[in-house]
Design a protein around this motif. Structure first.
Motif, PDB file in Angstrom:
ATOM      1  N   ASP A   1      54.968  32.006  47.580  1.00 13.48           N
ATOM      2  CA  ASP A   1      54.660  31.128  46.454  1.00 13.48           C
ATOM      3  C   ASP A   1      55.690  31.179  45.339  1.00 13.48           C
ATOM      4  O   ASP A   1      55.479  30.621  44.261  1.00 13.48           O
ATOM      5  N   ILE A   2      56.827  31.837  45.568  1.00 10.84           N
ATOM      6  CA  ILE A   2      57.911  31.838  44.584  1.00 10.84           C
ATOM      7  C   ILE A   2      58.960  30.835  45.035  1.00 10.84           C
ATOM      8  O   ILE A   2      59.653  31.041  46.028  1.00 10.84           O
ATOM      9  N   ASP A   3      59.053  29.747  44.293  1.00 11.14           N
ATOM     10  CA  ASP A   3      59.910  28.623  44.685  1.00 11.14           C
ATOM     11  C   ASP A   3      61.204  28.568  43.887  1.00 11.14           C
ATOM     12  O   ASP A   3      61.895  27.538  43.902  1.00 11.14           O
ATOM     13  N   GLY A   4      61.540  29.648  43.207  1.00  9.50           N
ATOM     14  CA  GLY A   4      62.767  29.662  42.423  1.00  9.50           C
ATOM     15  C   GLY A   4      62.649  30.643  41.285  1.00  9.50           C
ATOM     16  O   GLY A   4      61.707  31.435  41.212  1.00  9.50           O
ATOM     17  N   GLY A   5      63.618  30.583  40.386  1.00 12.51           N
ATOM     18  CA  GLY A   5      63.633  31.536  39.292  1.00 12.51           C
ATOM     19  C   GLY A   5      64.031  30.921  37.970  1.00 12.51           C
ATOM     20  O   GLY A   5      64.830  29.968  37.921  1.00 12.51           O
ATOM     21  N   LEU A   6      63.448  31.440  36.902  1.00  7.24           N
ATOM     22  CA  LEU A   6      63.885  31.151  35.540  1.00  7.24           C
ATOM     23  C   LEU A   6      64.665  32.385  35.111  1.00  7.24           C
ATOM     24  O   LEU A   6      64.082  33.429  34.821  1.00  7.24           O
ATOM     25  N   VAL A   7      65.976  32.275  35.090  1.00  7.91           N
ATOM     26  CA  VAL A   7      66.862  33.422  34.957  1.00  7.91           C
ATOM     27  C   VAL A   7      67.385  33.505  33.529  1.00  7.91           C
ATOM     28  O   VAL A   7      67.889  32.518  32.984  1.00  7.91           O
ATOM     29  N   GLY A   8      67.292  34.693  32.933  1.00  7.45           N
ATOM     30  CA  GLY A   8      67.762  34.890  31.574  1.00  7.45           C
ATOM     31  C   GLY A   8      69.146  35.502  31.537  1.00  7.45           C
ATOM     32  O   GLY A   8      70.152  34.828  31.727  1.00  7.45           O
ATOM     33  N   GLY A   9      69.223  36.820  31.296  1.00  6.32           N
ATOM     34  CA  GLY A   9      70.504  37.492  31.111  1.00  6.32           C
ATOM     35  C   GLY A   9      71.499  37.274  32.232  1.00  6.32           C
ATOM     36  O   GLY A   9      72.699  37.098  31.988  1.00  6.32           O
ATOM     37  N   ALA A  10      71.034  37.275  33.472  1.00  2.52           N
ATOM     38  CA  ALA A  10      71.937  37.114  34.615  1.00  2.52           C
ATOM     39  C   ALA A  10      72.553  35.720  34.670  1.00  2.52           C
ATOM     40  O   ALA A  10      73.583  35.523  35.333  1.00  2.52           O
ATOM     41  N   SER A  11      71.962  34.749  33.971  1.00  8.06           N
ATOM     42  CA  SER A  11      72.514  33.394  33.992  1.00  8.06           C
ATOM     43  C   SER A  11      73.743  33.253  33.109  1.00  8.06           C
ATOM     44  O   SER A  11      74.404  32.215  33.125  1.00  8.06           O
ATOM     45  N   LEU A  12      74.062  34.290  32.333  1.00  3.22           N
ATOM     46  CA  LEU A  12      75.266  34.281  31.493  1.00  3.22           C
ATOM     47  C   LEU A  12      76.470  34.859  32.227  1.00  3.22           C
ATOM     48  O   LEU A  12      77.577  34.856  31.698  1.00  3.22           O
ATOM     49  N   LYS A  13      76.247  35.378  33.431  1.00  3.15           N
ATOM     50  CA  LYS A  13      77.318  35.953  34.243  1.00  3.15           C
ATOM     51  C   LYS A  13      77.561  35.015  35.422  1.00  3.15           C
ATOM     52  O   LYS A  13      76.698  34.863  36.291  1.00  3.15           O
ATOM     53  N   VAL A  14      78.718  34.394  35.424  1.00  2.00           N
ATOM     54  CA  VAL A  14      78.987  33.329  36.396  1.00  2.00           C
ATOM     55  C   VAL A  14      78.730  33.781  37.823  1.00  2.00           C
ATOM     56  O   VAL A  14      77.989  33.136  38.574  1.00  2.00           O
ATOM     57  N   ASP A  15      79.336  34.882  38.220  1.00  2.00           N
ATOM     58  CA  ASP A  15      79.221  35.330  39.619  1.00  2.00           C
ATOM     59  C   ASP A  15      77.781  35.693  39.970  1.00  2.00           C
ATOM     60  O   ASP A  15      77.308  35.373  41.074  1.00  2.00           O
TER      61      ASP A  15
END
Length: 249
Positions: free
Chosen positions: A225-239
């Motif tokens: 039932d997890i269809d994706g993520g709302l990403v915080g800190g890790a979304s500031l790191k391109v790789d």
């Protein structure tokens, strides 16, 4: 079949240089066409992000919006304005908005309606505090937040909503709900929605938010039932963000 969504919420972070780096990286990245990616930078960076990401599959999102379309609301931004910059998604009810800016359930509902009115797809954020979890109130708190909004929408409106479960105690703390904990809550949300419409519930896209990173994304995203993520800190790191997106594919 539900298409995974990975949404990167930069919060009050970022720079023009980082926007350029993301544009270059995503233009060269190998991403599955079966995964949707959204980037949610602060408002001032939306024009630059629109330009930098225009040749990539990444769509833009906003971190909030005002319930009104226009008027005497100094410092605020409307859904119609956001739409002019190609914004496709908007967060409503993020825990930081609820806690720091005292946005109650009714204010969240108003913002969600404003997003729908502007043809922007809302991502409804819900979640419990550590005290509420320790008191055994997780399900009650989360379903109250969900129900205050979803029970008042018509069937067509509900199809436009994505729900992100973000346990408040896990946001920015480095602590992450176990895959089983996250799955349990998201399954309860889907079960609740099935009370309105089982077909709609089956297609409802549910995200997990709360310290998702490149190291734990694959395991979290493997839950039914997890269809994706709302990403915080890790979304500031391109790789790292690209790696999370690839984990979803």
């Amino acid at each position: 079949m539900r298409m995974p969504l990975i949404a990167g919420n930069w919060k009050m972070n970022g720079s023009l240089t980082l926007i350029e780096q993301f544009g270059e990286a995503f233009a060269a990245a190998e991403l599955s066409s079966s995964v949707e990616v959204a980037l949610l930078p602060p408002f001032p960076y939306l024009p630059a992000a629109q330009a930098a990401l225009g040749a990539t599959p990444v769509v833009l999102g906003a971190q909030t919006l005002n319930p009104a379309h226009s008027g005497a609301h100094t410092g605020e931004v409307s859904g119609r304005m956001l739409k002019e910059f190609g914004v496709e998604y908007a967060l409503v009810g993020h825990s930081e908005r609820r806690q720091l800016y005292r946005e109650a359930d009714e204010a969240v509902y108003d913002r969600l309606l404003a997003a729908l009115s502007a043809d922007i797809r809302p991502i409804l954020c819900v979640g419990e505090t550590l005290e509420e979890r320790d008191a055994g109130r997780t399900r009650d708190v989360v379903l109250r937040q969900v129900g205050h909004v979803m029970a008042r929408l018509d069937p067509q409106q509900r199809t436009r909503v994505t729900i992100a479960y973000e346990p408040v105690w896990a946001i920015g703390s480095g602590r992450t709900a176990t895959p089983e904990q996250a799955q349990e809550v998201l399954a309860a949300i889907r079960e609740y929605q099935a009370g309105f419409d089982r077909e709609l519930a089956a297609g409802l896209r549910l995200l997990y938010g709360g310290s998702m990173n490149a190291g734990n994304a694959a395991e979290l995203l493997s839950q039914p039932d997890i269809d994706g993520g709302l990403v915080g800190g890790a979304s500031l790191k391109v790789d790292d963000f690209i790696a999370i997106c690839q984990s979803a594919g």
